[in-house]
Scaffold this active site. Structure first.
Site, PDB file in Angstrom:
ATOM      1  N   GLY A   1       0.073   9.579  -4.439  1.00  0.00           N
ATOM      2  CA  GLY A   1       0.138   9.229  -5.859  1.00  0.00           C
ATOM      3  C   GLY A   1       0.971  10.189  -6.672  1.00  0.00           C
ATOM      4  O   GLY A   1       0.867  10.221  -7.900  1.00  0.00           O
ATOM      5  N   GLY A   2       1.813  10.979  -5.999  1.00  0.00           N
ATOM      6  CA  GLY A   2       2.638  11.970  -6.700  1.00  0.00           C
ATOM      7  C   GLY A   2       3.833  11.340  -7.401  1.00  0.00           C
ATOM      8  O   GLY A   2       3.950  10.119  -7.514  1.00  0.00           O
TER       9      GLY A   2
ATOM     10  N   ILE B   1       0.873  -1.179   0.000  1.00  0.00           N
ATOM     11  CA  ILE B   1       0.000   0.000   0.000  1.00  0.00           C
ATOM     12  C   ILE B   1       0.904   1.220   0.000  1.00  0.00           C
ATOM     13  O   ILE B   1       1.832   1.315   0.815  1.00  0.00           O
ATOM     14  CB  ILE B   1      -0.898   0.049   1.263  1.00  0.00           C
TER      15      ILE B   1
ATOM     16  N   LYS C   1      22.690  12.454   4.030  1.00  0.00           N
ATOM     17  CA  LYS C   1      21.846  12.804   2.889  1.00  0.00           C
ATOM     18  C   LYS C   1      21.187  14.168   3.090  1.00  0.00           C
ATOM     19  O   LYS C   1      21.247  15.048   2.233  1.00  0.00           O
ATOM     20  CB  LYS C   1      20.790  11.708   2.699  1.00  0.00           C
TER      21      LYS C   1
ATOM     22  N   ILE D   1       7.101  11.087  -6.654  1.00  0.00           N
ATOM     23  CA  ILE D   1       7.983  10.190  -5.876  1.00  0.00           C
ATOM     24  C   ILE D   1       7.300   8.840  -5.681  1.00  0.00           C
ATOM     25  O   ILE D   1       7.919   7.783  -5.813  1.00  0.00           O
ATOM     26  CB  ILE D   1       8.344  10.821  -4.505  1.00  0.00           C
ATOM     27  N   GLY D   2       5.998   8.879  -5.376  1.00  0.00           N
ATOM     28  CA  GLY D   2       5.260   7.638  -5.186  1.00  0.00           C
ATOM     29  C   GLY D   2       5.230   6.791  -6.447  1.00  0.00           C
ATOM     30  O   GLY D   2       5.556   5.598  -6.415  1.00  0.00           O
ATOM     31  N   ARG D   3       4.843   7.397  -7.568  1.00  0.00           N
ATOM     32  CA  ARG D   3       4.718   6.644  -8.824  1.00  0.00           C
ATOM     33  C   ARG D   3       6.082   6.315  -9.425  1.00  0.00           C
ATOM     34  O   ARG D   3       6.284   5.245  -9.992  1.00  0.00           O
ATOM     35  CB  ARG D   3       3.911   7.445  -9.858  1.00  0.00           C
ATOM     36  N   GLY D   4       7.030   7.266  -9.288  1.00  0.00           N
ATOM     37  CA  GLY D   4       8.274   7.129 -10.030  1.00  0.00           C
ATOM     38  C   GLY D   4       9.421   6.501  -9.275  1.00  0.00           C
ATOM     39  O   GLY D   4      10.397   6.072  -9.883  1.00  0.00           O
TER      40      GLY D   4
END
Length: 390
Positions: A11-12, A7, A214, A14-17
């Site tokens: 859906g932005g 889960i 980082k 970073i999430g999709r890519g």
């Protein structure tokens, strides 16, 4: 397919890519959860999209499929049901949104139908984001579940590093993303069992050095370039780094943070950190990314907060009695990032600087106490910007 299910909240890009690409490549079905109607509708109507990794040596495109999408604003019960039978929950929603996604995760944990505990990993640009999320989740859990939480869920902090530039206007769901990546996750919370099998994730026993290295190198350097670049009217980050004067500014800021990182984490040698810094500068200088200065600079209130990329390292250095002058320069430039179209925080920053005196504004923006050794120098930067803005 192995039948694994992840889960993912957010859906932005970073999430999709980034996150979904890793989960997809590891055999997971991905269930996206978001409150943005447009993104969820697109994901529901589109059976696949592409992720294009871009680097100096060219582009590689992957197809992402085997996903579903749920709008948590309208179908919260479905979200809870999915979490009850999932293997992992990840999120890339922004640190300020964690408190809003805690309730469905808590209810999903209460309703667990799998014998193995749920792996919860927040993928945010913030130190200890999973710990923060866990705190919000535990507020919503029953005492019984809290007492036996390790049987139901394991919470692991992570450090993610991947640049997602401004996307093409006609991209739709397709994502362009930097080829380089780093995703480090704590291994300790999963013991005595095994951590989730996600290809590309680097599991480490002690995450703190990776997170700080980082945040205080990539994020500090990137944001410094953005704020100085905005002040000088530059369009892209690579334009900033091509300017010799601004290139030196970024390098000098990163010398200060490198000194902090190597002093705090003795197992990180100076030469290794120097190489890391130069690789980061090279990455953010890449013209192929076309990384917009305003995109990188957005959300200045968050970036000026206590544990973030400027005040965090500068405060450590001040406590050590070490030099932090160059970081003060970055802080001043961040304070000048006001009233930038499309960024609500930049308008809020302008209002705060106009309505508060320097002491009040410094406390409010940075979370520093007046007694802190860094306070007076940050206050001086605030006063300077206030005078020039009035």
């Amino acid at each position: 397919m192995t039948g694994k299910k992840g889960i993912h909240f957010g859906g932005g890009n970073i999430g999709r890519g980034f996150v979904a690409e890793f989960l997809h490549n590891s055999g997971y079905e991905v269930v996206f959860v978001d409150v943005m109607d447009s993104i969820i509708e697109q994901l529901q109507k589109t059976p696949k999209y592409t992720v294009t990794e871009i680097g100096a040596e060219g582009e590689t495109t992957f197809t992402i499929d085997n996903y579903r999408a749920i709008n948590s604003k309208h179908e919260m019960e479905k979200v809870i049901e999915e979490i009850a039978t999932a293997d992992t929950v990840t999120c890339a929603v922004g640190p300020n949104i964690l408190k809003f996604i805690a309730e469905p995760i808590a209810k999903g944990i209460e309703a667990r139908k799998k014998s193995e505990p749920l792996a919860v990993i927040a993928c945010e640009n913030a130190i200890g984001a999973t710990d923060t999320l866990r705190g919000f989740i535990e507020q919503k859990l029953s005492e019984e579940t809290k007492a036996n939480i390790k049987e139901k869920a394991r919470f692991a902090n992570s450090a993610i590093d991947r640049i997602v530039p401004i996307q093409d206007s006609d991209a739709g769901l397709n994502v362009k993303i930097e080829k380089f990546y780093e995703w480090c996750v704590e291994s300790e919370p999963f013991k005595p069992g095994n951590p989730p099998d996600i290809k590309g994730v680097h599991y480490v026993e002690d995450l703190q050095p990776y997170i700080e290295r980082k945040l205080f190198t990539v994020n500090t350097g990137h944001a410094t370039a953005a704020y100085y670049g905005h002040n000088k009217g530059k369009k892209f980050i690579h334009d900033v780094l091509e300017d010799p004067e601004l290139h030196d500014v970024v390098q000098n800021v990163l010398k200060e943070t490198a000194h902090l990182i190597c002093s705090k984490h003795e197992h990180i040698p100076r030469d290794e950190q120097d190489d890391y810094v130069q690789n980061i500068v090279k990455r953010i200088s890449n013209p192929v990314l076309k990384d917009n200065v305003e995109r990188v600079g957005r959300a200045p209130l968050r970036k000026l907060s206590r544990k973030e990329r400027f005040i965090g390292p500068a405060a450590h250095l001040a406590e050590m009695g070490e030099k932090y002058d160059c970081l003060i320069g970055s802080i001043e430039m961040a304070l000048r990032f006001q009233n930038v179209e499309g960024d609500d925080e930049s308008f809020e920053l302008a209002k705060k600087l106009k309505s508060m005196d320097a002491t009040e504004a410094t406390k409010d923006l940075t979370g520093l106490e007046e007694s802190h050794p860094l306070f007076k120098d940050v206050k001086a930067a605030v006063e300077k910007v206030q005078k020039e803005s009035s």
